[in-house]
Design a protein around this motif. Sequence first.
Motif, PDB file in Angstrom:
ATOM      1  N   CYS A  27      37.129  39.155  80.116  1.00 45.16           N
ATOM      2  CA  CYS A  27      38.179  39.457  79.017  1.00 45.16           C
ATOM      3  C   CYS A  27      38.291  38.509  77.788  1.00 45.16           C
ATOM      4  O   CYS A  27      38.568  38.834  76.785  1.00 45.16           O
ATOM      5  CB  CYS A  27      39.464  39.799  79.811  1.00 45.16           C
ATOM      6  SG  CYS A  27      39.361  41.244  80.533  1.00 45.16           S
ATOM      7  N   ILE A  67      43.173  36.267  75.443  1.00 49.15           N
ATOM      8  CA  ILE A  67      44.083  37.365  76.185  1.00 49.15           C
ATOM      9  C   ILE A  67      45.387  36.679  77.049  1.00 49.15           C
ATOM     10  O   ILE A  67      45.470  35.494  76.730  1.00 49.15           O
ATOM     11  CB  ILE A  67      43.298  37.877  77.444  1.00 49.15           C
ATOM     12  CG1 ILE A  67      42.973  36.819  78.487  1.00 49.15           C
ATOM     13  CG2 ILE A  67      41.975  38.622  77.056  1.00 49.15           C
ATOM     14  CD1 ILE A  67      42.416  37.256  79.914  1.00 49.15           C
ATOM     15  N   HIS A  90      49.374  46.544  82.329  1.00 45.91           N
ATOM     16  CA  HIS A  90      49.453  45.599  81.249  1.00 45.91           C
ATOM     17  C   HIS A  90      50.923  45.556  80.596  1.00 45.91           C
ATOM     18  O   HIS A  90      51.076  44.794  79.835  1.00 45.91           O
ATOM     19  CB  HIS A  90      48.848  46.453  79.828  1.00 45.91           C
ATOM     20  CG  HIS A  90      47.150  46.416  80.080  1.00 45.91           C
ATOM     21  ND1 HIS A  90      46.385  45.471  80.207  1.00 45.91           N
ATOM     22  CD2 HIS A  90      46.362  47.493  80.133  1.00 45.91           C
ATOM     23  CE1 HIS A  90      45.178  45.900  80.408  1.00 45.91           C
ATOM     24  NE2 HIS A  90      45.263  47.251  80.332  1.00 45.91           N
ATOM     25  N   ASP A 113      47.379  41.038  79.565  1.00 50.10           N
ATOM     26  CA  ASP A 113      45.751  41.588  80.082  1.00 50.10           C
ATOM     27  C   ASP A 113      45.521  41.648  81.581  1.00 50.10           C
ATOM     28  O   ASP A 113      44.817  42.660  81.872  1.00 50.10           O
ATOM     29  CB  ASP A 113      45.048  40.951  79.188  1.00 50.10           C
ATOM     30  CG  ASP A 113      45.216  41.015  77.461  1.00 50.10           C
ATOM     31  OD1 ASP A 113      45.031  42.125  76.919  1.00 50.10           O
ATOM     32  OD2 ASP A 113      45.699  39.898  77.185  1.00 50.10           O
TER      33      ASP A 113
END
Length: 371
Positions: free
Chosen positions: A142, A148, A223, A236
């Motif tokens: 990610c 994130i 989330h 995230d």
Amino acid sequence: MKKQLLLLGGGHAHMVTLANLSTFLNKGYGVTVVQPSDYHYYSGMGPGMLGGSYAPEDIRFATRKLVETCGGRFVLGKAFRIDPDRQVVLLEGSDEVLPYDVLSCNVGSSVPRDLLRGETENVFTAKPIEQLLVAQQRILDCTADRTITVAIIGSGPSSLEIAGNIHQLCRKQAVNMPVIRIFCGRDFLSGRPDRVRTLARKLLKRKGVDIVQEGYVQQIDNHRIVLENGHEYAADILFHAVGVKPPPIFTRSGLSIGPDGGLRVNACLQSVDQDNIFGGGDCIYFEAEPLDKVGVYAVRQNPILYRNLLAALEGGPLERFQPGGRYLLIYNLGEGEGIFSKGMITFCGKLAFFLKDWIDRRFIRTFQVSA
């Protein structure tokens, strides 16, 4: 038919028993070990594996190989219920039942998931330890192309160590550093010495980790985090580290339990209502003196549990477990830093982590066999 010793789990409290399986087998007893994985991971080094300090093989015990090399039977599975009247254990998702004359439970603990809602693909818990490897890869994937937010829910040492080791992981391997945020309810590291709490906040602040103390988390989904005051935060990736509880197997089995759901045992680590059932580690409730959920007690229970299991099979006298006095705590904050605490002595830095690493590796070497 020869007497059967059945061990549920190959965790910390069963280490001495597993190391001495040949003693039981040479005396003519059958030994079966049930575990949901071929390996048992040492939880004290789990955050370090998340941070990249340790490889999986550095922190695990090859339970299946140990058992089968000694001549015992290893069953890959998870115990679902104990039937003390028939003296058998039923397995989850299986018709097989495992008989026992003496049973010992070291099935560990798990993180409650009652706050989780909806999709949980990006929600991870501190246990099982193997999941930290999945979380590690997810974080790196990610952060490959964007910044994130990683959220950690919990106010205890697990949150502290996870946050520090995510920072280490991303500093060394990630393309973009994430925002790391701990949601600790109203009080971070409650019940720990003031000096430990002060040092922890100082180290986390230096690493850029945010600590949110607006109130308890009411709901978590993939989330989104919802606090009791109605405020919402986006994330995230989330880590759910709100403490651990024994699994529900003892409640399902109708055995006497403590307020946390753990198997209620007497001073000999023996079930208070079934004299051929024993237990150790996080899954028990020690009636004489409720114990913290820390690995040191499982390690201290090791030799007593081993000798009492042998005595129960042979009809000999049982030994009493003495929890002992103050225990050492060292927290791994990542990047070779730690916090050391025992009694009145508290300090942080490289020496603290060096001591933890040395102690942990020595423990692993004592009981580890090659995978």
